[in-house]
Design an enzyme around this catalytic site. Structure first.
Site, PDB file in Angstrom:
ATOM      1  N   ASN A  49      44.200  17.450  39.637  1.00 50.69           N
ATOM      2  CA  ASN A  49      44.263  18.559  38.679  1.00 50.69           C
ATOM      3  C   ASN A  49      43.870  18.089  37.283  1.00 50.69           C
ATOM      4  O   ASN A  49      43.122  18.762  36.559  1.00 50.69           O
ATOM      5  CB  ASN A  49      45.688  19.124  38.609  1.00 50.69           C
ATOM      6  CG  ASN A  49      46.039  20.018  39.779  1.00 50.69           C
ATOM      7  OD1 ASN A  49      45.186  20.386  40.584  1.00 50.69           O
ATOM      8  ND2 ASN A  49      47.308  20.367  39.896  1.00 50.69           N
ATOM      9  N   ARG A 382      34.907  31.206  47.565  1.00 53.02           N
ATOM     10  CA  ARG A 382      35.010  29.805  48.000  1.00 53.02           C
ATOM     11  C   ARG A 382      35.011  29.786  49.517  1.00 53.02           C
ATOM     12  O   ARG A 382      35.778  30.500  50.149  1.00 53.02           O
ATOM     13  CB  ARG A 382      36.292  29.149  47.484  1.00 53.02           C
ATOM     14  CG  ARG A 382      36.339  29.028  45.965  1.00 53.02           C
ATOM     15  CD  ARG A 382      37.450  28.087  45.527  1.00 53.02           C
ATOM     16  NE  ARG A 382      37.633  28.131  44.088  1.00 53.02           N
ATOM     17  CZ  ARG A 382      36.896  27.442  43.206  1.00 53.02           C
ATOM     18  NH1 ARG A 382      35.929  26.655  43.650  1.00 53.02           N
ATOM     19  NH2 ARG A 382      37.121  27.530  41.908  1.00 53.02           N
ATOM     20  N   ARG A 412      33.363  27.376  40.723  1.00 55.35           N
ATOM     21  CA  ARG A 412      33.391  26.037  40.125  1.00 55.35           C
ATOM     22  C   ARG A 412      33.720  24.956  41.146  1.00 55.35           C
ATOM     23  O   ARG A 412      34.714  25.027  41.859  1.00 55.35           O
ATOM     24  CB  ARG A 412      34.399  26.006  38.983  1.00 55.35           C
ATOM     25  CG  ARG A 412      34.431  24.683  38.222  1.00 55.35           C
ATOM     26  CD  ARG A 412      35.378  24.761  37.056  1.00 55.35           C
ATOM     27  NE  ARG A 412      34.858  25.632  36.009  1.00 55.35           N
ATOM     28  CZ  ARG A 412      35.619  26.309  35.156  1.00 55.35           C
ATOM     29  NH1 ARG A 412      36.929  26.258  35.258  1.00 55.35           N
ATOM     30  NH2 ARG A 412      35.074  27.042  34.213  1.00 55.35           N
ATOM     31  N   HIS A 442      34.291  37.626  42.162  1.00 54.43           N
ATOM     32  CA  HIS A 442      35.546  36.992  42.553  1.00 54.43           C
ATOM     33  C   HIS A 442      36.368  37.877  43.477  1.00 54.43           C
ATOM     34  O   HIS A 442      37.404  37.453  44.000  1.00 54.43           O
ATOM     35  CB  HIS A 442      36.343  36.655  41.277  1.00 54.43           C
ATOM     36  CG  HIS A 442      37.511  35.763  41.478  1.00 54.43           C
ATOM     37  ND1 HIS A 442      38.818  36.178  41.296  1.00 54.43           N
ATOM     38  CD2 HIS A 442      37.590  34.460  41.856  1.00 54.43           C
ATOM     39  CE1 HIS A 442      39.642  35.181  41.536  1.00 54.43           C
ATOM     40  NE2 HIS A 442      38.931  34.128  41.881  1.00 54.43           N
ATOM     41  N   TYR A 475      47.578  28.334  50.837  1.00 57.83           N
ATOM     42  CA  TYR A 475      47.794  29.244  49.712  1.00 57.83           C
ATOM     43  C   TYR A 475      48.580  30.466  50.187  1.00 57.83           C
ATOM     44  O   TYR A 475      48.347  30.977  51.277  1.00 57.83           O
ATOM     45  CB  TYR A 475      46.464  29.743  49.137  1.00 57.83           C
ATOM     46  CG  TYR A 475      45.598  28.719  48.460  1.00 57.83           C
ATOM     47  CD1 TYR A 475      45.860  27.349  48.539  1.00 57.83           C
ATOM     48  CD2 TYR A 475      44.479  29.120  47.743  1.00 57.83           C
ATOM     49  CE1 TYR A 475      45.046  26.427  47.909  1.00 57.83           C
ATOM     50  CE2 TYR A 475      43.650  28.195  47.113  1.00 57.83           C
ATOM     51  CZ  TYR A 475      43.938  26.850  47.208  1.00 57.83           C
ATOM     52  OH  TYR A 475      43.122  25.941  46.588  1.00 57.83           O
ATOM     53  N   ARG A 571      52.502  31.496  38.299  1.00 58.20           N
ATOM     54  CA  ARG A 571      52.506  30.113  38.781  1.00 58.20           C
ATOM     55  C   ARG A 571      52.067  29.119  37.714  1.00 58.20           C
ATOM     56  O   ARG A 571      52.679  28.086  37.516  1.00 58.20           O
ATOM     57  CB  ARG A 571      51.577  29.977  39.993  1.00 58.20           C
ATOM     58  CG  ARG A 571      51.583  28.571  40.596  1.00 58.20           C
ATOM     59  CD  ARG A 571      50.370  28.338  41.486  1.00 58.20           C
ATOM     60  NE  ARG A 571      49.163  28.082  40.725  1.00 58.20           N
ATOM     61  CZ  ARG A 571      47.944  28.477  41.079  1.00 58.20           C
ATOM     62  NH1 ARG A 571      47.785  29.189  42.165  1.00 58.20           N
ATOM     63  NH2 ARG A 571      46.895  28.178  40.348  1.00 58.20           N
ATOM     64  N   HIS A 599      49.428  32.010  45.174  1.00 61.20           N
ATOM     65  CA  HIS A 599      48.091  32.506  44.854  1.00 61.20           C
ATOM     66  C   HIS A 599      47.984  34.024  44.893  1.00 61.20           C
ATOM     67  O   HIS A 599      47.014  34.594  44.390  1.00 61.20           O
ATOM     68  CB  HIS A 599      47.078  31.890  45.830  1.00 61.20           C
ATOM     69  CG  HIS A 599      45.653  32.012  45.417  1.00 61.20           C
ATOM     70  ND1 HIS A 599      44.764  32.873  46.026  1.00 61.20           N
ATOM     71  CD2 HIS A 599      44.941  31.386  44.451  1.00 61.20           C
ATOM     72  CE1 HIS A 599      43.572  32.766  45.456  1.00 61.20           C
ATOM     73  NE2 HIS A 599      43.654  31.877  44.496  1.00 61.20           N
TER      74      HIS A 599
END
Length: 706
Positions: A49, A382, A412, A442, A475, A571, A599
């Site tokens: 991270n 993704r 990304r 997205h 997730y 979160r 998530h």
């Protein structure tokens, strides 16, 4: 009620709030209640991270400082001040990481015969085994690179682990410096035949440097690692003629982004540190000021701690979380045709507690194989190379169905995967589009058009998470299956705008960014405010990954001042300050960190006794509202509301995984005090909707009376 504007509101700095989130991740590595290998996993996640934070956020701040960018209201810190604050906080976090690794995790692993050892700790037979491995697999791929007038300082790739080697020529007495890259293509932890004992690959290379520099005296060596700016710069470009080709070029150019961080082994001499700083500054084309001493992280004798994740996967069940098998959603258990099931009633699923394979993948497979299905459209942000999804879409295309996929090339650090995925699907005849210029797609949506006995009908899945089978096991996310006519019509309009040319502005049921999502949320918040002022009460509960948008935060402050009770389950980043007298005393913020990555995005508005629930793909951030295509859908079927209510209640009652944000901007972990521990993920693994009484209603079989 005082007036609150987005320019004058209390506001926590985004970057420091993110570091607070990562500190909560690190706390999982410190928590003795967490199994030992899971603690090691959290330490590795904290490290990776932090890598991404420097590659994107810190790198972006350095560019802002270089360009003279001003402070942006309502953020209290200018870019230069943020960098100073980040350095202070990161030093503190790295010291904490060092302590927990040295004092707790490595000794704890050693008690279970898991060891990281130095070459000098091996006996002769073990050393011979490692030497054989070096000769056969390591030596052929190494490239020693000297630095002298005839050999310029080499290019060093982002996040690669390197050895800085001090060499002396015994004939001339002259000192030399060389760099040796530790190859990523080889295992970082080298087994030498003693159970779960390993030598770090850099130690193996260091012990054999004489083979790389024959006839020279290797004085000593130290590890180092650099971090480069790694974001894409499409926002600065005119609309590209070929987005796929442009993204490929940008991904390649990213390799040469400016260096923003230097990590060094803790005992590296000052002379070598200074040499690295000087050479990195001279060899790089810097868009910003070169690195200085403040940009050097004195890490320890072990760098690239993200690789500890490999050790965390060691097959010792007693040191890991017990395995979790997702349940098949009740609505899909009896083997009936999925379209018949969805036509009878909407279905909600809760991952990973309910199976992604038995719901989303099965839905796509059913669509591919059903002769009545005419078209399948979906968005992909993704991907993980999901073979089930690829196979379903391929079979559908081969069967003559119209298949269209919107792939977001700018997700990304997944750009390369998505480019490969796009080309694979194009090669089997699937229509592939890349969305709208200047916007990331997205949204997480599937649209299936089917010819039913009574006419054409649209079947829809709208989710909070990606169509990615790997992350669907890690997730927490939600998904809605429905054939609501207006939601289906809205998705048709959305897909037409993504694949064609459109200025679609109005949707029937869906809130879509960047068209209407922020405005719809503001309308919902202001409606609760009006209800509270009118004495009808006001209640908002919202769950998301990040809360940053100043306009939304200002509206929440105004709602609190009117007496609306607000609970936020955030979160990660939260820029809102709860608990301030006269401003936000009716707002509570909690963050849940644990086995699964929180998530799902879910919102509840009491609406004076006519409650409304929404799920969607967007966090409450400017980028989601203004620069992305996002979808938020209402949950129309009131029979599903009880389950959503239970999910939110479970999260809010957590006293084991939850952290509460105070008015001072500090997070404090909740602890059971004379009561049973209530851990959100443990509860959901037993019952996906929180409690047996609150789960979504069982679907009645065909022909049963209501």
């Amino acid at each position: 009620m005082s007036s609150v504007t987005s320019l004058s509101l209390p506001y926590l700095n985004r970057e420091l709030s993110w570091l607070d989130f990562n500190a909560r991740v690190l706390e999982e590595a410190l928590d003795e209640r967490v199994p030992l290998l899971e603690r090691l996993k959290f330490l590795a996640i904290f490290s990776t991270n932090l890598d991404e934070f420097y590659m994107v956020r810190v790198a972006g701040l350095r560019r802002k400082v270089a360009s003279g960018a001003p402070q942006y209201a309502p953020d209290p810190l200018a870019p230069a001040e943020q960098l100073v604050a980040i350095r202070t906080r990161v030093r503190e976090l790295l010291a904490r990481r060092r302590r927990v690794l040295k004092r707790e995790l490595l000794p704890g692993l050693a008690r279970h015969d898991i060891h990281l050892v130095k070459m000098e700790a091996l006996d002769d037979a073990e050393r011979a085994r490692v030497h054989e491995f070096f000769e056969a697999q390591v030596f052929p791929v190494l490239t020693p690179l000297a630095v002298d007038p005839g050999h310029p300082f080499p290019y060093i790739s982002n996040l690669s682990l390197s050895l800085a080697v001090d060499i002396r020529d015994p004939v001339t007495g002259k000192a030399h410096f060389a760099r040796v890259k530790v190859p990523r293509s080889l295992p970082r932890w080298v087994s030498f035949g003693r159970g779960h004992c390993y030598v770090p690959l850099e130690d193996v290379i260091g012990a054999h440097l004489g083979a790389l520099f024959p006839g020279m005296e290797v004085q000593r060596w130290f590890t180092f690692r650099i971090t480069r700016y790694s974001d894409l710069d499409l926002g600065q470009m005119d609309q590209p003629e070929d987005l796929l080709e442009t993204i490929e070029q940008q991904v390649f150019q990213r390799r040469f982004g400016e260096v923003v961080r230097l990590e060094v082994q803790h005992d590296m001499p000052e002379r070598i540190r200074a040499l690295l700083l000087e050479e990195l500054s001279e060899s790089e084309t810097q868009l910003v000021a070169p690195l200085g001493p403040d940009d050097v992280h004195d890490v320890d004798d072990l760098l690239e701690m993200g690789d500890l994740l490999q050790l965390a996967l060691t097959d010792l069940p007693e040191l890991r979380d017990p395995p979790h098998t997702p349940q098949v959603p009740p609505a899909f258990r009896d083997g009936r045709n999925l379209f018949d099931v969805i036509r009878e009633r909407d279905v909600l699923v809760h991952h990973p507690f309910e199976s992604f394979t038995a719901s989303v993948e099965t839905f796509l497979e059913a669509a591919a194989n059903d002769p009545q299905v005419l078209a399948i459209k979906l968005t992909l942000y993704r991907t993980s190379g999901d073979m089930a999804i690829v196979r379903a879409l391929t079979e559908a295309a081969e069967a003559g169905k119209q298949v269209a996929v919107i792939i977001e090339l700018q997700a990304r650090f997944d750009e390369t995967n998505n480019i490969t995925f796009a080309r694979t699907m194009e090669s089997v005849g699937i229509h592939v589009a890349y969305g709208l210029p200047g916007l990331k797609t997205h949204a997480k949506t599937v649209l299936v058009v089917r010819r039913d006995a009574d006419g054409i009908r649209r079947y829809v899945h709208i989710g909070t998470g990606n169509y990615n089978s790997r992350t669907a096991r890690l997730y927490t996310d939600m998904g809605l299956f429905t054939c609501h006519p207006e939601i289906g019509a809205d998705l048709s309009d959305l897909f037409n705008s993504l694949t064609g040319v459109s200025r679609q502005k109005h949707y029937r049921r869906l809130a879509v960014a960047p068209v209407s999502l922020r405005a719809r949320l503001l309308e919902l918040i202001e409606r609760e405010t009006a209800h509270a002022i009118a004495g009808k009460g006001g209640r908002i509960i919202a769950k998301m990954n990040a809360l940053v948008d100043p306009e939304i935060i200002a509206a929440l402050y105004r709602a609190s001042q009117a007496g609306v009770k607000i609970d936020l389950i955030v979160r990660g980043i939260c820029c809102l300050v709860p608990g301030l007298a006269g401003m936000s005393e009716h707002i509570r913020v909690v963050s849940i960190i644990g086995r699964f990555l929180e998530h799902s995005r879910l919102a509840f508005f009491a609406n004076a006794g006519n409650p409304e629930y929404y799920i969607g793909s967007a966090d409450w951030m400017p980028r989601n509202f203004d620069r992305r295509v996002e979808v938020m859908t209402p949950i129309e079927d009131q029979l599903l509301h009880k389950g959503l209510e239970a999910v939110l209640a479970t999260c809010l009652s957590d006293n084991r995984q939850a952290w509460e944000l105070g008015a001072d901007g500090q997070y404090r972990r909740r602890e059971p005090r004379g009561e049973a521990a209530r851990a959100t993920h443990q509860i959901f693994m037993k019952e996906p909707w929180g409690t047996e009484a609150a789960r979504p209603p069982k679907r009645k079989k065909k022909g049963e009376a209501d």
